[in-house]
Structure formats: C-alpha cells, structure tokens
Design an enzyme around this catalytic site. Structure first.
Site, PDB file in Angstrom:
ATOM      1  N   HIS A 114       0.821  -1.221   0.000  1.00 36.77           N
ATOM      2  CA  HIS A 114       0.000   0.000   0.000  1.00 36.77           C
ATOM      3  C   HIS A 114       0.849   1.262   0.000  1.00 36.77           C
ATOM      4  O   HIS A 114       0.745   2.100   0.898  1.00 36.77           O
ATOM      5  CB  HIS A 114      -0.966  -0.015   1.187  1.00 36.77           C
ATOM      6  CG  HIS A 114      -2.097  -0.968   0.993  1.00 36.77           C
ATOM      7  ND1 HIS A 114      -2.177  -2.184   1.633  1.00 36.77           N
ATOM      8  CD2 HIS A 114      -3.186  -0.896   0.191  1.00 36.77           C
ATOM      9  CE1 HIS A 114      -3.270  -2.818   1.246  1.00 36.77           C
ATOM     10  NE2 HIS A 114      -3.897  -2.067   0.370  1.00 36.77           N
ATOM     11  N   HIS A 154      -6.331   7.434  -2.824  1.00 41.83           N
ATOM     12  CA  HIS A 154      -7.220   6.524  -2.096  1.00 41.83           C
ATOM     13  C   HIS A 154      -6.580   5.706  -0.968  1.00 41.83           C
ATOM     14  O   HIS A 154      -7.306   5.176  -0.123  1.00 41.83           O
ATOM     15  CB  HIS A 154      -7.932   5.574  -3.076  1.00 41.83           C
ATOM     16  CG  HIS A 154      -7.129   4.360  -3.387  1.00 41.83           C
ATOM     17  ND1 HIS A 154      -6.090   4.348  -4.277  1.00 41.83           N
ATOM     18  CD2 HIS A 154      -7.177   3.104  -2.875  1.00 41.83           C
ATOM     19  CE1 HIS A 154      -5.551   3.150  -4.318  1.00 41.83           C
ATOM     20  NE2 HIS A 154      -6.188   2.367  -3.477  1.00 41.83           N
ATOM     21  N   ASP A 155      -5.264   5.561  -0.937  1.00 42.93           N
ATOM     22  CA  ASP A 155      -4.613   4.825   0.163  1.00 42.93           C
ATOM     23  C   ASP A 155      -3.581   5.698   0.889  1.00 42.93           C
ATOM     24  O   ASP A 155      -2.663   5.159   1.541  1.00 42.93           O
ATOM     25  CB  ASP A 155      -3.924   3.546  -0.363  1.00 42.93           C
ATOM     26  CG  ASP A 155      -4.869   2.347  -0.426  1.00 42.93           C
ATOM     27  OD1 ASP A 155      -5.815   2.286   0.383  1.00 42.93           O
ATOM     28  OD2 ASP A 155      -4.664   1.470  -1.301  1.00 42.93           O
ATOM     29  N   ASP A 266      -8.679  -0.854  -7.965  1.00 42.06           N
ATOM     30  CA  ASP A 266      -7.995  -1.157  -6.707  1.00 42.06           C
ATOM     31  C   ASP A 266      -7.544  -2.616  -6.646  1.00 42.06           C
ATOM     32  O   ASP A 266      -6.547  -2.929  -6.010  1.00 42.06           O
ATOM     33  CB  ASP A 266      -8.947  -0.825  -5.543  1.00 42.06           C
ATOM     34  CG  ASP A 266      -8.222  -0.529  -4.255  1.00 42.06           C
ATOM     35  OD1 ASP A 266      -6.982  -0.359  -4.279  1.00 42.06           O
ATOM     36  OD2 ASP A 266      -8.893  -0.440  -3.201  1.00 42.06           O
TER      37      ASP A 266
HETATM   38  P1  CMP Z   1      -6.794  -2.245  -0.560  1.00 43.91           P
HETATM   39  O1  CMP Z   1      -5.864  -1.846  -1.667  1.00 43.91           O
HETATM   40  O2  CMP Z   1      -6.848  -1.268   0.604  1.00 43.91           O
HETATM   41  O3  CMP Z   1      -8.256  -2.491  -1.141  1.00 43.91           O
HETATM   42  C1  CMP Z   1      -8.489  -3.647  -1.954  1.00 43.91           C
HETATM   43  C2  CMP Z   1      -8.043  -4.854  -1.186  1.00 43.91           C
HETATM   44  O4  CMP Z   1      -8.206  -6.082  -1.876  1.00 43.91           O
HETATM   45  C3  CMP Z   1      -6.535  -4.763  -0.902  1.00 43.91           C
HETATM   46  O5  CMP Z   1      -6.330  -3.694  -0.002  1.00 43.91           O
HETATM   47  C4  CMP Z   1      -6.255  -6.185  -0.493  1.00 43.91           C
HETATM   48  O6  CMP Z   1      -6.589  -6.387   0.840  1.00 43.91           O
HETATM   49  C5  CMP Z   1      -7.224  -6.972  -1.399  1.00 43.91           C
HETATM   50  N1  CMP Z   1      -6.538  -7.548  -2.569  1.00 43.91           N
HETATM   51  C6  CMP Z   1      -6.140  -6.915  -3.689  1.00 43.91           C
HETATM   52  N2  CMP Z   1      -5.556  -7.778  -4.561  1.00 43.91           N
HETATM   53  C7  CMP Z   1      -5.575  -8.991  -3.967  1.00 43.91           C
HETATM   54  C8  CMP Z   1      -5.121 -10.294  -4.351  1.00 43.91           C
HETATM   55  N3  CMP Z   1      -4.518 -10.533  -5.530  1.00 43.91           N
HETATM   56  N4  CMP Z   1      -5.319 -11.328  -3.488  1.00 43.91           N
HETATM   57  C9  CMP Z   1      -5.921 -11.108  -2.294  1.00 43.91           C
HETATM   58  N5  CMP Z   1      -6.359  -9.915  -1.880  1.00 43.91           N
HETATM   59  C10 CMP Z   1      -6.201  -8.856  -2.696  1.00 43.91           C
HETATM   60 ZN    ZN Z   2      -5.754   0.459  -2.710  1.00 44.37          ZN
HETATM   61 MG    MG Z   3      -7.398   0.967   0.677  1.00 44.37          MG
END
Ligand code: CMP
Ligand code: ZN
Ligand code: MG
Ligand code: AMP
Length: 362
Positions: A114, A154-155, A266
């Site tokens: 992130h 967004h993060d 995302d």
């Molecule tokens: P975030 O980027 O805050 O929001 C989307 C979430 O989806 C991300 O955090 C992860 O927790 C989850 N995520 C995104 N890609 C994957 C992946 N390939 N496998 C598992 N979880 C994922």
């Molecule tokens: Zn994100």
């Molecule tokens: Mg996020």
C-alpha cells in the site's frame, strides 16, 4: 503494546524521506523550468515520457508499475491529467500539479504493497478503464477529475495493516475510527489536509457549488474502497440492473458507477497479464505476512490464514479471492459499462492459470 506502537510510529515517520529527498522547491527545480511552471497545457520537457514505448502502454493493462522509475510515476500523473484535459479545464499549472504530487507522495509509507506505487497503479488502471470504456461520453468533466484525484489519493498514508488489525491491536487510528472504515476515513482526512492548502488546491477554479459536489464525490469514492462494503455494493448494483432501475440520469447511480471503476482499479492486479498479477500477489502477501508476524508477536490471533507466513497456499487463496470477490465485481461492472467486459475475460484467464497450478500440486 509499546513495541507494536513503536513499530508503527517508526514506519509512519517521514523523517527519512525529508533527509533523503529535500524539499519540494529543490525537487521541482530538477524537473520543471522557470518558464514551464505557470503553463497549464504543456507538460514540462523532463516530465514527458522518455520512451514512446512506455507512453504507448500507459492506457493498457500491460504495465507493472513496480518496474517504473520514481520519476515515471510523476510522468504518469502528468500524462493522465493532460490526456483527460484536467489541467487545461481546471486551470492547474505545472507548479501546482508537481507540488500536489510531491506532497501526496510524501504521505505514502514505505510498506510492501500500500505505497505510492500502488496509488499510481490504481490511477493508471482508472485511466485505462476510462479510455477503453469510452467513458468520457458517460461522465462529466467534474466526475472524471474526481475519479482521477480519488484514485491517486485513495490509500494515502496507509500503515500496511488492515482495518481489523488496527482496531484489534488498538493503533491510534484504530482507536480513533473504531466502528467506521478505519483506514479509508484516514485516507480521506489526509487527502483533505493536502488539498486544503492554497498552493496544492487542485479545486481552486471551481465554483462553490462545484467544490461541494467535488468533495461529495471524492469522499464517497475513497470511503467506498473499504472491502467490508464490497458485497453490498455488488448486490445493490445487481439488484438495480435486474430491475431495470439503473440509470445514469440518477446522481446516486452515477456515483455507483464511479465507485465500481475505482474498486475494479484497486484490485486490478488480478486482471493484468498473469506474470504481473502473480508479482503483485507476492508483494501483497508480504504485507499480509508482516501483519501476521505482528499478530503472532502480540498474541492477538491471526486475522486470517492469508496472514500466516508458515501456512500459505498462494494459488488456493487466489482462487477464492477471484471467485468470491473479483469476478462478481468485474461482472457487475461490465453490466454497467459493457466495453469493460474484456477485463472479466482477463480475470477468468488468470483464474484458469491458478486452477492449473492447484491441479498440478495434487
Ligand atoms: P486495498 O488496496 O486497501 O483495497 C483492496 C483490497 O483487496 C486490498 O487492499 C487487499 O486487501 C485486497 N486484494 C487486492 N488484490 C488482492 C489479491 N490478488 N489477493 C488477495 N487480496 C487482494
Ligand atoms: Zn488500494
Ligand atoms: Mg485501501
Ligand atoms: P496523446 O493522448 O498520446 O495524444 O497525448 C496526450 C498528451 O500527452 C498531450 O497533452 C501531449 O502533450 C502529451 N505527450 C505527448 N508526448 C508525450 C510524452 N512523450 N510523454 C508524456 N506526455 C506526452
């Protein structure tokens, strides 16, 4: 515990960046000449892509953002904001955009997933969606501007731990925002703090009415990235479509459309060429494991098996994520924006590869 708190405080510290990178003025001198600063509709020479190859890739899925140089991330922002005529239309000169990018970049932490690279990756995919979805005819200039700003913000200042962990281990943010979308509320707050400063205020040219509209969209967009709201959004949208009620004439439905685009971006790693999807997965796993290590150390129990470094099956966990989270979101998004159906196919192709890997394991 103190060690948890100290570790988070250390990771959130911007001191190392300030030592390493100096201030925005000196940094800007390297890339934006005096004569280029006040321009709105010309990208500074040094902030243009140096290779046509990279420029040509920026509106496609074939980008692995981790391969880009630091400066190419800034170039990506400049390219995309100009490609969608944001700078021209909203009177944002090069100096303001550079300062905004620099200050925002500083808020992102040095965590495995992130971080600033993920923010730029999500912006890049959002631009790709707008492009192939032919969505410039669907959304207003203001909405496109809001979506791009939300993507890059967004993060902001993510600490590398998820909401459950922040609440459970009582990090300051977990205490402050317990019972709400902990990290997402924080990302919004950071975004507000940046855009509130006159020299960084990308919304400076908007009327009072449009500033209000803008913030409403941006705040809703960033908050909607909380995965605990995921199933509701997918279900709610499906119901509207099933009942032929979804309409772009409806403000709330337009917001849903934007929310879907940002959420797809995302988790867009799952729809990129498999090699890229796999690399992102490894990076994200490292962040999950890092959280799991802290959970073990503090005896608070693992949030999920995905956080366990010792017991992890990558293909199996991906199959679950693709089937239960990704495909429903990509499919409903393609019902709203039919040109985005290609992305559903990409997710399915990657799912096939993960499934083959599981079969080979057996
Ligand atoms: P975030 O980027 O805050 O929001 C989307 C979430 O989806 C991300 O955090 C992860 O927790 C989850 N995520 C995104 N890609 C994957 C992946 N390939 N496998 C598992 N979880 C994922
Ligand atoms: Zn994100
Ligand atoms: Mg996020
Ligand atoms: P395009 O959509 O490719 O026609 O370009 C859109 C914007 O990109 C224009 O505003 C150009 O000024 C800008 N641009 C052109 N070449 C480059 C480059 N090499 N790197 C970055 N931006 C560029």
């Amino acid at each position: 515990s103190f060690s948890t708190f100290a570790a988070i405080a250390l990771e959130n510290s911007r001191l190392k960046d300030i030592e390493k990178y100096g201030n925005v003025e000196t940094e800007m001198m390297k890339y934006v000449s005096e004569s280029e600063r006040s321009l709105t509709n010309t990208i500074p020479e040094k902030l243009r892509f140096q290779s046509e190859e990279l420029k040509a890739k920026i509106l496609t899925i074939n980008v692995f953002s981790c391969d880009l140089l630091g400066i190419d991330h800034i170039r990506t922002v400049f390219y995309i904001f100009n490609r969608f005529k944001i700078c021209d239309e909203f009177d944002i000169n090069n100096e303001m955009l550079f300062k905004f990018v620099f200050e925002l970049w500083k808020t992102y932490n040095d965590v495995p997933y992130h971080n600033w690279t993920h923010a730029c990756d999500v912006l890049q995919y959002t631009a790709y969606e707008l492009h192939i979805g032919e969505l410039e005819n669907v959304f207003t200039r203001l909405e496109i501007f809001a979506l791009l700003v939300s993507a890059i913000c967004h993060d902001a200042n993510h600490n590398g731990y998820n909401n459950i962990y922040n609440v459970k281990s009582e990090t300051p943010l977990g205490i402050l925002f317990k019972g709400q979308s902990v990290m997402e509320t924080h990302h919004v707050t950071i975004t507000i703090n940046i855009l509130d400063k006159d020299e960084l205020n990308l919304f400076h040219s908007l009327s009072k009415e449009n500033v209000r509209k803008m913030w409403n969209i941006v705040i809703k967009l960033i908050l909607s990235t909380d995965m605990s709201l995921h199933f509701n959004l997918v279900k709610n949208t499906s119901n509207l479509l099933d009942n032929n009620e979804f309409s772009f004439e409806n403000e709330d439905h337009r917001q849903i459309g934007l929310d879907l685009l940002l959420k797809v971006a995302d988790i867009s790693n799952v729809s990129r060429p498999f090699e890229i999807a796999d690399k992102w997965c490894t990076i994200l796993q490292e962040e999950f494991f890092r959280q799991g290590d802290m959970e073990k150390e503090n005896g608070i129990g693992l949030s999920s098996p995905m956080n366990d470094r010792e017991n992890n099956d990558k293909p199996k966990s991906q199959i679950g994520f693709y089937n239960f989270i990704c495909l429903p979101l990509y499919q409903v998004t393609a019902r709203v924006f039919p040109k985005l159906q290609v992305n559903v196919e990409h997710v399915k192709e990657n799912l096939e590869v993960w499934m083959k890997m599981v079969k080979q394991e057996e």
